[in-house]
Write a protein that holds these residues in place. Sequence first.
Motif, PDB file in Angstrom:
ATOM      1  N   LEU A 195       0.832  -1.201   0.000  1.00 17.31           N
ATOM      2  CA  LEU A 195       0.000   0.000   0.000  1.00 17.31           C
ATOM      3  C   LEU A 195       0.868   1.253   0.000  1.00 17.31           C
ATOM      4  CD1 LEU A 195      -2.802   1.298   0.182  1.00 17.31           C
ATOM      5  CD2 LEU A 195      -2.666   1.073   2.671  1.00 17.31           C
ATOM      6  N   PHE A 196       1.976   1.222   0.741  1.00 17.56           N
ATOM      7  CA  PHE A 196       2.852   2.387   0.831  1.00 17.56           C
ATOM      8  C   PHE A 196       3.478   2.698  -0.533  1.00 17.56           C
ATOM      9  CE2 PHE A 196       7.074   4.253   1.461  1.00 17.56           C
ATOM     10  CZ  PHE A 196       6.717   5.419   2.138  1.00 17.56           C
ATOM     11  N   LYS A 197       3.902   1.671  -1.236  1.00 12.37           N
ATOM     12  CA  LYS A 197       4.525   1.880  -2.545  1.00 12.37           C
ATOM     13  C   LYS A 197       3.516   2.474  -3.532  1.00 12.37           C
ATOM     14  CE  LYS A 197       7.396  -1.221  -4.126  1.00 12.37           C
ATOM     15  NZ  LYS A 197       7.941  -2.471  -4.731  1.00 12.37           N
ATOM     16  N   ARG A 198       2.297   1.957  -3.521  1.00 13.13           N
ATOM     17  CA  ARG A 198       1.268   2.481  -4.413  1.00 13.13           C
ATOM     18  C   ARG A 198       0.926   3.928  -4.073  1.00 13.13           C
ATOM     19  NH1 ARG A 198      -3.762  -1.443  -4.724  1.00 13.13           N
ATOM     20  NH2 ARG A 198      -4.352   0.041  -6.353  1.00 13.13           N
ATOM     21  N   ALA A 199       0.841   4.250  -2.778  1.00 11.71           N
ATOM     22  CA  ALA A 199       0.531   5.620  -2.351  1.00 11.71           C
ATOM     23  C   ALA A 199       1.634   6.578  -2.790  1.00 11.71           C
ATOM     24  CB  ALA A 199       0.354   5.673  -0.838  1.00 11.71           C
ATOM     25  N   LEU A 200       2.875   6.157  -2.660  1.00 11.79           N
ATOM     26  CA  LEU A 200       4.012   7.000  -3.038  1.00 11.79           C
ATOM     27  C   LEU A 200       4.004   7.280  -4.537  1.00 11.79           C
ATOM     28  CD1 LEU A 200       6.476   8.308  -1.665  1.00 11.79           C
ATOM     29  CD2 LEU A 200       7.808   6.301  -2.350  1.00 11.79           C
ATOM     30  N   VAL A 201       3.693   6.255  -5.307  1.00  4.82           N
ATOM     31  CA  VAL A 201       3.651   6.404  -6.769  1.00  4.82           C
ATOM     32  C   VAL A 201       2.516   7.338  -7.197  1.00  4.82           C
ATOM     33  CG1 VAL A 201       3.081   5.139  -8.889  1.00  4.82           C
ATOM     34  CG2 VAL A 201       4.771   4.213  -7.296  1.00  4.82           C
ATOM     35  N   ARG A 202       1.446   7.372  -6.434  1.00  4.19           N
ATOM     36  CA  ARG A 202       0.270   8.159  -6.806  1.00  4.19           C
ATOM     37  C   ARG A 202       0.445   9.671  -6.599  1.00  4.19           C
ATOM     38  NH1 ARG A 202      -4.838   4.832  -4.168  1.00  4.19           N
ATOM     39  NH2 ARG A 202      -4.852   3.062  -5.639  1.00  4.19           N
ATOM     40  N   VAL A 203       1.385  10.076  -5.765  1.00  2.00           N
ATOM     41  CA  VAL A 203       1.529  11.490  -5.410  1.00  2.00           C
ATOM     42  C   VAL A 203       1.667  12.406  -6.627  1.00  2.00           C
ATOM     43  CG1 VAL A 203       3.019  13.162  -4.235  1.00  2.00           C
ATOM     44  CG2 VAL A 203       2.390  11.025  -3.096  1.00  2.00           C
TER      45      VAL A 203
END
Length: 437
Positions: A314-322
């Motif tokens: 989830l953290f990796k996906r959130a970071l990519v979405r920024v």
Amino acid sequence: MEREEEDFKSTSSKFSRLLWHGGSVAQVLLTLPYSFSQLGLVSGIVFQLFYGLMGSWTAYLITALYVEYRTRKEREKVDFRNHVIQWFEVLDGLLGKNWRNLGLFFNCTFLLFGSVIQLVACASNIYYINDNLDKRTWTYIFGACCATTVFIPSFHNYRIWSFLGLIMTTYTAWYMTIASLIHGQVEGVTHSGPTKLVLYFTGATNILYTFGGHAVTVEIMHAMWKPQKFKMIYLIATLYVLTLTLPSASAVYWAFGDMLLTHSNALSLLPRTGFRDIAVILMLIHQFITFGFACTPLYFVWEKFIGVHETKSLFKRALVRVPVVIPIWFLAIIFPFFGPINSTVGSLLVSFTVYIIPALAHMVTFASATARENAIERPPSILGGWVGSYSMNVFVVVWVLVVGFGLGGWASMLNFIHQIDTFGLFAKCYQCPPHKT
């Protein structure tokens, strides 16, 4: 899909699917009285009914194409458990890469500006509770708040929020109706609309936008246990939305008339009361939810482009979405024109994304006799079967191309340019009354 249908048992799931699409007209609810002042009462009501039915028809088309695509792929043993199907993938699978690119461009651009509209709406609304900060500053603040949607994985996580959004929109609509009737007509009220073609078609395209909010239809259907039911749910939701928008827009226009031409947010004219503050707060919460609805498909597209869509982190996906949020934030600060931006997006983007492309795609997909014979979702016989379906599709394409995109685009762009000339880009406080000292 068959496996998911077997899992669709509980009463709570059946209840939630009925409310899944509810309450998606929050910011437009506040601008419809403005559209009525441009169109006049009769045209405002007629266009709502007309575009409500047309929107329901194209939602049906998108449903049919999604079910067709997914069924074909699952027969090929494709597994979608860790993959969210999107509209451009449906077009790619059924019609090829050119259609995919066309759908991807219009859908992503519409969702981008749809997210911008939510931020603009947040700043416009909160100002009427707290005007110590200008609208541009409020845009900075709500941009940071909406950026937290990067942590919400998928549309499954929006189910309860969709239900709450329905309640929020219902409260606000009936507050606007009752408050306007209690307030009564302002002294010397006039109802002169329609007076100019530019204003007339600007108002019409705002209503086109109102009932063209199903750019996230495929992603929502993918999150449903029975996506085939979406077309009926959307029709029911549209009929319910009309019970909110018609009384509220009519009542506010009756009370304030031509004053709405310079007050695109209806809340700016209603007297400050605790009930109005509640409506503002509920709209703010709802606009945060709608921001997530509009932005999540963009997150999915970006994740697939980067190659992290199927990761479990989830953290990796959130970071990519920024990086998706930052341009939305910036555009909301550049173009804070609450109301006119809805019409512009409606004419230039919604016209193709929600109306023209689905109608054309449906006709091309089922052009051959073999495709029609093997279709998973056949047009209802009550509407004339395939002949009736093709006739309606041709009508949708021609009408929206000429009236929505052509005349609507001309009028909306002129109005939008007028806002830029009047208020300028990066306007600090769009349509703000003189600040009381």
